[in-house]
Design an enzyme around this catalytic site. Structure first.
Site, mmCIF file in Angstrom:
data_model
loop_
_atom_site.group_PDB
_atom_site.id
_atom_site.type_symbol
_atom_site.label_atom_id
_atom_site.label_comp_id
_atom_site.label_asym_id
_atom_site.label_seq_id
_atom_site.Cartn_x
_atom_site.Cartn_y
_atom_site.Cartn_z
ATOM 1 N N HIS A 9 70.256 86.871 41.010
ATOM 2 C CA HIS A 9 70.971 87.012 39.805
ATOM 3 C C HIS A 9 71.630 88.445 39.654
ATOM 4 O O HIS A 9 71.519 88.972 38.565
ATOM 5 C CB HIS A 9 70.353 86.774 38.341
ATOM 6 C CG HIS A 9 71.167 86.437 37.374
ATOM 7 N ND1 HIS A 9 72.027 85.706 37.270
ATOM 8 C CD2 HIS A 9 70.909 87.061 36.069
ATOM 9 C CE1 HIS A 9 72.778 85.732 36.111
ATOM 10 N NE2 HIS A 9 72.072 86.650 35.108
ATOM 11 N N ASP A 49 75.657 82.024 36.560
ATOM 12 C CA ASP A 49 76.156 82.198 37.597
ATOM 13 C C ASP A 49 77.049 80.600 38.187
ATOM 14 O O ASP A 49 78.030 80.592 38.993
ATOM 15 C CB ASP A 49 75.517 82.650 38.939
ATOM 16 C CG ASP A 49 74.713 83.854 38.673
ATOM 17 O OD1 ASP A 49 75.482 84.793 38.043
ATOM 18 O OD2 ASP A 49 73.534 84.033 38.824
#
Length: 356
Positions: free
Chosen positions: A219, A177
């Site tokens: 996530h 990310d």
């Protein structure tokens, strides 16, 4: 890898391996890669083999490990490569490991969420963690297997049952990310630079290799929260840019899944992110403290047990949880909205272990 945990532990015991070791070495770090023959595992193994800090790279999978190991062993770097295939060889793969990286599991396909992977991947992580608890309880464990928001609590609960849990040593790898955020921010600002005069500061902000974007939360989906107010070098965004960039970062995994049209999910970018995080853990073990974002047991945000923030890594894993820092009103709303979703994901992982 979906054999019951008891069967895996018994297989290890039957193999006649020596008693449990608690080595945690900074001199010749051993990294075990579980799921080494998979779509993430193979490029991740390639990157780890090239890491000069890795002395021993132990590859484990249920099939095809010898071929991957033979291929990697022909690379002229100093890391020794060993192959371990099937439940009877799992113990040897993780024994004495300093860092264990787990990309094992099934990938997403179009239309699937990370949560859709839960039943298969939850069992894989549970079973691997059961053997790690016996063979290498002091290892730093980096979990890539999705859904990370749930698989990290699963591993933690297994280690708790075994009496070896240390919250400083269990990580959900959210580095992808961060990598994506940095790539997208740099891309956006590079495009803008074609229509305006460069300043030195602006030029730095266009270089992806010099752009740092903290990403907090979890996530998956709305739990992925890029802190665009904290980008380094300091970068200004319009409200419209933030409104477009944030969901793109949150849904970037789906972007890859759809582009691959059923052929898998993010493998190459995830391998890079996994190798980068594993390197950070090894550097920490060697006393080179550094800061990375990771999903860990944390009290950084009230009302949730696990949360990703920047953390300082060192010889014992997490040395400091640095928290979310000063955030914008928009980011605070995202953080608040992520807590119920994270709690749902965490509870699902905990219930899976307690019910099995």
């Amino acid at each position: 890898m979906s054999l019951p945990a008891k069967a895996l532990v018994q297989a290890a015991a039957n193999s006649g391996l020596r008693a449990v070791s608690v080595r945690h070495s900074s001199q010749a770090p051993k990294v075990a890669l579980l799921g080494a023959a998979g779509g993430i595992g193979q490029p991740l193994g390639l990157l780890l083999k090239q890491d000069p800090l890795v002395a021993h790279l132990a590859l484990y999978d249920v099939v095809n490990t010898p071929g991957v190991a033979a291929d990697l062993s022909h690379i002229d770097s100093n890391a020794k490569v060993t192959a371990h295939t099937g439940p009877k060889e799992l113990y040897a793969a993780v024994e004495n490991a300093d860092v264990i990286v787990i990309p094992a599991g099934v990938p997403r396909k179009p239309g699937m969420t990370r949560d859709d992977l839960f039943n298969t991947n939850a069992g894989i992580v549970r079973d691997l963690a059961a053997v790690i608890a016996k063979a290498s309880p002091k290892a730093l464990i980096a979990i890539i297997t999705n859904p990370v928001n749930s698989t990290v609590p699963i591993a933690s609960e297994v280690l708790k049952k075994a009496g070896v849990y240390d919250p400083k040593r269990v990580f959900g790898v959210t580095t992808l990310d961060v990598v994506r955020s940095q790539a997208f921010v740099a891309e956006l600002k590079r495009l803008q630079s074609t229509v305006r005069i460069h300043t030195f500061l602006c030029f730095q902000g266009h270089d992806a290799s010099k752009t740092v974007v903290p990403v907090v939360g979890g996530h998956a989906g709305i739990t992925i929260i890029p802190l665009l107010s904290q980008v380094t070098p300091s970068t200004k965004f319009s409200e419209e840019e933030i409104a477009k960039l944030t969901p793109r970062i949150q849904d970037a995994g789906t972007e890859v899944v759809n582009a691959k049209a059923g052929a898998g999910s993010a493998t190459l970018s995830m391998a890079l992110a996994g190798a980068r995080f594993a390197n950070a853990l090894v550097r920490g073990i060697k006393g080179q403290k550094n800061v990375q974002c990771a999903y860990v047991a944390s009290d950084a945000v009230k009302g949730v047990e696990y949360f990703s923030t920047p953390v300082e890594l060192g010889p014992n894993g997490v040395e400091k949880i640095l928290g979310v820092g000063k955030v914008s009103a928009f980011e605070q709303k995202l953080i608040d909205a992520s807590v119920p979703e994270l709690n749902k994901n965490i509870a699902k992982g905990v219930a899976f272990v307690k019910g099995n």
